[in-house]
Design an enzyme around this catalytic site. Structure first.
Site, PDB file in Angstrom:
ATOM      1  N   ARG A 120     -13.999 -13.555  -5.162  1.00 41.45           N
ATOM      2  CA  ARG A 120     -13.122 -13.845  -6.371  1.00 41.45           C
ATOM      3  C   ARG A 120     -13.896 -14.027  -7.570  1.00 41.45           C
ATOM      4  NH1 ARG A 120      -9.918 -16.241  -2.199  1.00 41.45           N
ATOM      5  NH2 ARG A 120      -8.458 -14.720  -1.401  1.00 41.45           N
ATOM      6  N   LYS A 142     -17.014  -6.264 -20.107  1.00 44.41           N
ATOM      7  CA  LYS A 142     -16.365  -5.126 -19.543  1.00 44.41           C
ATOM      8  C   LYS A 142     -17.237  -4.570 -18.455  1.00 44.41           C
ATOM      9  CE  LYS A 142     -13.541  -2.983 -23.072  1.00 44.41           C
ATOM     10  NZ  LYS A 142     -13.239  -1.868 -23.758  1.00 44.41           N
ATOM     11  N   GLU A 184     -24.602   4.273 -30.102  1.00 44.57           N
ATOM     12  CA  GLU A 184     -23.700   3.143 -30.160  1.00 44.57           C
ATOM     13  C   GLU A 184     -23.963   2.312 -31.103  1.00 44.57           C
ATOM     14  OE1 GLU A 184     -21.071   2.742 -28.130  1.00 44.57           O
ATOM     15  OE2 GLU A 184     -21.487   3.514 -26.224  1.00 44.57           O
ATOM     16  N   LYS A 226     -20.804  -6.911 -32.219  1.00 41.67           N
ATOM     17  CA  LYS A 226     -20.004  -6.734 -31.000  1.00 41.67           C
ATOM     18  C   LYS A 226     -19.587  -8.125 -30.597  1.00 41.67           C
ATOM     19  CE  LYS A 226     -19.209  -5.043 -26.565  1.00 41.67           C
ATOM     20  NZ  LYS A 226     -19.387  -4.051 -25.429  1.00 41.67           N
ATOM     21  N   GLU A 236      -8.981  -6.766 -25.559  1.00 45.55           N
ATOM     22  CA  GLU A 236      -8.867  -5.538 -26.103  1.00 45.55           C
ATOM     23  C   GLU A 236      -7.303  -5.264 -26.190  1.00 45.55           C
ATOM     24  OE1 GLU A 236     -11.257  -2.082 -25.273  1.00 45.55           O
ATOM     25  OE2 GLU A 236      -9.745  -0.658 -25.477  1.00 45.55           O
ATOM     26  N   ARG A 240     -10.618  -5.012 -30.661  1.00 45.28           N
ATOM     27  CA  ARG A 240     -11.896  -4.201 -29.596  1.00 45.28           C
ATOM     28  C   ARG A 240     -11.645  -2.966 -29.575  1.00 45.28           C
ATOM     29  NH1 ARG A 240     -14.589  -7.129 -24.195  1.00 45.28           N
ATOM     30  NH2 ARG A 240     -15.783  -5.563 -24.074  1.00 45.28           N
ATOM     31  N   ASN A 244     -14.214   1.728 -29.305  1.00 45.25           N
ATOM     32  CA  ASN A 244     -14.141   2.743 -28.445  1.00 45.25           C
ATOM     33  C   ASN A 244     -14.198   4.286 -29.486  1.00 45.25           C
ATOM     34  OD1 ASN A 244     -14.109   2.319 -25.783  1.00 45.25           O
ATOM     35  ND2 ASN A 244     -12.226   1.279 -26.414  1.00 45.25           N
ATOM     36  N   HIS A 247     -14.964   7.597 -27.956  1.00 50.49           N
ATOM     37  CA  HIS A 247     -15.031   7.317 -26.509  1.00 50.49           C
ATOM     38  C   HIS A 247     -13.914   8.240 -25.559  1.00 50.49           C
ATOM     39  CE1 HIS A 247     -18.118   4.214 -27.527  1.00 50.49           C
ATOM     40  NE2 HIS A 247     -18.118   3.783 -25.974  1.00 50.49           N
ATOM     41  N   HIS A 251     -15.661  10.365 -23.212  1.00 53.23           N
ATOM     42  CA  HIS A 251     -15.339   9.953 -21.893  1.00 53.23           C
ATOM     43  C   HIS A 251     -14.825  11.346 -20.945  1.00 53.23           C
ATOM     44  CE1 HIS A 251     -15.109   5.311 -21.990  1.00 53.23           C
ATOM     45  NE2 HIS A 251     -16.327   5.887 -21.946  1.00 53.23           N
ATOM     46  N   HIS A 264     -24.157   8.958 -21.557  1.00 53.08           N
ATOM     47  CA  HIS A 264     -23.122   8.280 -22.261  1.00 53.08           C
ATOM     48  C   HIS A 264     -23.201   8.469 -23.602  1.00 53.08           C
ATOM     49  CE1 HIS A 264     -19.838   5.534 -22.926  1.00 53.08           C
ATOM     50  NE2 HIS A 264     -20.402   4.916 -23.429  1.00 53.08           N
TER      51      HIS A 264
HETATM   52  P1  NAD Z   1     -28.373   3.965 -17.400  1.00 56.51           P
HETATM   53  O1  NAD Z   1     -28.032   2.644 -17.081  1.00 56.51           O
HETATM   54  O2  NAD Z   1     -28.079   5.262 -16.614  1.00 56.51           O
HETATM   55  O3  NAD Z   1     -29.919   3.733 -17.957  1.00 56.51           O
HETATM   56  C1  NAD Z   1     -30.472   5.208 -18.426  1.00 56.51           C
HETATM   57  C2  NAD Z   1     -31.743   5.421 -17.773  1.00 56.51           C
HETATM   58  O4  NAD Z   1     -32.786   4.714 -17.911  1.00 56.51           O
HETATM   59  C3  NAD Z   1     -31.449   5.255 -16.297  1.00 56.51           C
HETATM   60  O5  NAD Z   1     -32.382   6.234 -15.556  1.00 56.51           O
HETATM   61  C4  NAD Z   1     -32.512   3.863 -16.150  1.00 56.51           C
HETATM   62  O6  NAD Z   1     -33.177   3.935 -14.609  1.00 56.51           O
HETATM   63  C5  NAD Z   1     -33.521   4.073 -16.843  1.00 56.51           C
HETATM   64  N1  NAD Z   1     -34.053   2.721 -17.657  1.00 56.51           N
HETATM   65  C6  NAD Z   1     -33.461   1.662 -17.738  1.00 56.51           C
HETATM   66  N2  NAD Z   1     -34.357   0.763 -18.360  1.00 56.51           N
HETATM   67  C7  NAD Z   1     -35.409   1.402 -18.602  1.00 56.51           C
HETATM   68  C8  NAD Z   1     -36.663   1.025 -19.115  1.00 56.51           C
HETATM   69  N3  NAD Z   1     -36.531  -0.124 -19.614  1.00 56.51           N
HETATM   70  N4  NAD Z   1     -37.573   1.870 -18.836  1.00 56.51           N
HETATM   71  C9  NAD Z   1     -37.503   2.891 -18.360  1.00 56.51           C
HETATM   72  N5  NAD Z   1     -36.140   3.599 -17.778  1.00 56.51           N
HETATM   73  C10 NAD Z   1     -35.111   2.663 -17.889  1.00 56.51           C
HETATM   74  O7  NAD Z   1     -27.761   4.233 -18.868  1.00 56.51           O
HETATM   75  P2  NAD Z   1     -27.236   3.332 -20.321  1.00 56.51           P
HETATM   76  O8  NAD Z   1     -27.186   4.215 -21.316  1.00 56.51           O
HETATM   77  O9  NAD Z   1     -28.168   2.178 -20.323  1.00 56.51           O
HETATM   78  O10 NAD Z   1     -25.739   2.892 -19.975  1.00 56.51           O
HETATM   79  C11 NAD Z   1     -24.642   3.740 -19.987  1.00 56.51           C
HETATM   80  C12 NAD Z   1     -23.626   3.330 -18.976  1.00 56.51           C
HETATM   81  O11 NAD Z   1     -22.996   2.193 -19.812  1.00 56.51           O
HETATM   82  C13 NAD Z   1     -22.453   4.030 -18.712  1.00 56.51           C
HETATM   83  O12 NAD Z   1     -21.839   4.074 -17.579  1.00 56.51           O
HETATM   84  C14 NAD Z   1     -21.339   3.507 -19.876  1.00 56.51           C
HETATM   85  O13 NAD Z   1     -20.068   3.795 -19.323  1.00 56.51           O
HETATM   86  C15 NAD Z   1     -21.701   1.993 -19.818  1.00 56.51           C
HETATM   87  N6  NAD Z   1     -21.114   1.344 -20.960  1.00 56.51           N
HETATM   88  C16 NAD Z   1     -20.614   0.362 -20.742  1.00 56.51           C
HETATM   89  C17 NAD Z   1     -20.139  -0.588 -21.678  1.00 56.51           C
HETATM   90  C18 NAD Z   1     -19.533  -2.108 -21.588  1.00 56.51           C
HETATM   91  O14 NAD Z   1     -19.007  -2.474 -22.401  1.00 56.51           O
HETATM   92  N7  NAD Z   1     -19.546  -2.514 -20.351  1.00 56.51           N
HETATM   93  C19 NAD Z   1     -20.463  -0.147 -23.137  1.00 56.51           C
HETATM   94  C20 NAD Z   1     -21.089   1.093 -23.460  1.00 56.51           C
HETATM   95  C21 NAD Z   1     -21.650   1.719 -22.252  1.00 56.51           C
HETATM   96  N1  GLY Z   2     -18.071  -0.841 -25.279  1.00 57.97           N
HETATM   97  C1  GLY Z   2     -16.700  -0.830 -25.636  1.00 57.97           C
HETATM   98  C2  GLY Z   2     -16.348  -2.359 -25.405  1.00 57.97           C
HETATM   99  O1  GLY Z   2     -17.283  -3.243 -25.014  1.00 57.97           O
HETATM  100  O2  GLY Z   2     -15.258  -2.682 -25.701  1.00 57.97           O
END
Ligand code: NAD
Ligand code: GLY
Length: 362
Positions: A120, A142, A184, A226, A236, A240, A244, A247, A251, A264
């Site tokens: 939990r 998130k 972003e 942010k 949100e 917030r 998006n 997005h 998405h 993404h």
């Molecule tokens: P990712 O996590 O897939 O990383 C991209 C690639 O880079 C992967 O292959 C990873 O293994 C590699 N990598 C990571 N760090 C590295 C480094 N230092 N050197 C070499 N390779 C490296 O993608 P991302 O763009 O970081 O994240 C996208 C995800 O984030 C999506 O799922 C999206 O929905 C999510 N997201 C979440 C939020 C949130 O608020 N929680 C906001 C925006 C995006």
């Molecule tokens: N990436 C959108 C949020 O964090 O709200």
């Protein structure tokens, strides 16, 4: 090192941004409830950085376990989440053991969700290693996994205790991933920070050539934006949602073409152009500003057109969006560069026209 704060009362936490932070176990130590941590990473990031972070923690007396996930958006799912729970249970992890997410947004989101659910709720530290994760996903709490019918559909709000962004890790990031992260970064300028958008227009080449001062500036200004938004509207209920921009369209692209095909940030760039186009069709954004947005995204090597999906398929996927309310599509659109609004005022024929105008063979 620069430190920013996400101000959430007793759940406030710092974001440390700087070089060489992975080796500084003493920065994490004050945030551990007991001297035990489980680092979750993936098969790409672990060989690069896991040993360094684990050694740094062991150096300050912390017992460290490691979980290595497969790499890819397609693994941000129930099956992979369950492997984290399996490992935590096998290692007799406790509610006060800290989970440390070392990687990009995929590792951060799935590890965060595991931390929100396990017994939990257990403490979480985010150590983001992509530009996208350092400017966006590691901050704000998130967490989620994907569902075959919709992106990030299963998740929870679970704030980290600390975000540690070591900008040196960006040296090994592939170009395509750096560009995706810029999507972003540009978003913050578009939705609420015109001076930052102008700064990006001036400094994009320095970012593309990974100059450390420029990267640190872009990361800090993004995180400042942010942190302000999250502090004002953690769950949100209003502002917030503006984070998006692009997005709802983006998405739909990610889900429509299959997770992992479009990055993404790439999907968000094409989605941002659809939102900008729609904003212009509604008479809000000047067409010269649509061109200005497109120029910056193009300079960042980002796609400005969506993929070959039928317009009705886009819409079908867009109606799964978390902002849909009472069956009505709500979109983040631009009133001008630096000012966004959440609205349900866009008539569907105009939404269809924007998608068709900004995608390939729609
Ligand atoms: P990712 O996590 O897939 O990383 C991209 C690639 O880079 C992967 O292959 C990873 O293994 C590699 N990598 C990571 N760090 C590295 C480094 N230092 N050197 C070499 N390779 C490296 O993608 P991302 O763009 O970081 O994240 C996208 C995800 O984030 C999506 O799922 C999206 O929905 C999510 N997201 C979440 C939020 C949130 O608020 N929680 C906001 C925006 C995006
Ligand atoms: N990436 C959108 C949020 O964090 O709200």
């Amino acid at each position: 090192m620069k430190t920013l704060t996400v101000a959430l009362g007793e759940r406030s936490y710092p974001i440390h941004v700087g070089r060489g932070l992975l080796d500084r176990g003493e920065l994490l130590l004050p945030f551990l409830t007991q001297p035990r941590a489980v680092i979750v990473s993936n098969s790409t990031v672990a060989p690069l950085y896991l040993a360094r972070l684990a050694d740094a923690l062991r150096g300050v007396g912390v017992e460290v376990a490691e979980i290595v996930l497969p790499d890819g958006e397609q693994f941000k799912d129930w099956q992979t989440l369950n492997t984290i729970f399996d490992a935590l249970l096998q290692r007799r992890s406790e509610r006060s053991t800290t989970l440390v997410a070392l990687g990009g947004g995929v590792v951060g989101d799935i590890t965060g969700f595991a931390a929100a659910c396990f017994q939990r709720g257990m403490p979480l530290i985010q150590v983001p290693t992509t530009l996208l994760a350092q400017v966006d996903s590691s901050v704000g709490g998130k967490t989620a996994i994907n569902h075959p019918l919709g992106k990030n559909m299963i998740g929870a709000f679970h704030q980290p205790k600390l975000v540690l962004a070591d900008t040196d890790t960006l040296r090994t990031l592939p170009d395509r991933e750096l560009h995706a992260g810029l999507s972003e970064v540009i978003k913050y300028g578009l939705i609420r920070d015109l001076p930052f958008f102008e700064w990006l227009e001036e400094n994009l080449e320095s970012l593309l050539s990974r100059e450390s001062p420029a990267l640190a500036e872009a990361i800090c200004r993004s995180c400042e934006n942010k942190a302000e938004v999250v502090a004002a509207d953690e769950r949100e209920s209003g502002e917030r949602a503006l984070l998006n921009l692009g997005h709802t369209f983006g998405h739909a692209i990610e889900t429509g073409v299959g997770y992992g095909e479009w990055l993404h940030g790439e999907a968000i760039a094409a989605g941002t152009m659809m939102a900008a186009q729609l904003s212009a069709q509604l008479g809000w954004l000047a067409s010269a500003d649509v061109d200005r947005v497109e120029r910056l995204l193009r300079r960042a090597s980002l796609p400005v057109r969506g993929p070959t999906l039928d317009v009705e398929r886009y819409l079908e996927l867009m109606y799964n969006d978390k902002k849909v309310q009472g069956g009505h599509l709500r979109l983040v659109l631009l009133q001008r560069i630096g000012q966004a609004v959440l609205t349900d005022a866009a008539p569907l024929p105009e939404v269809r026209r924007a998608i068709a105008g900004r995608s390939v063979n729609a």
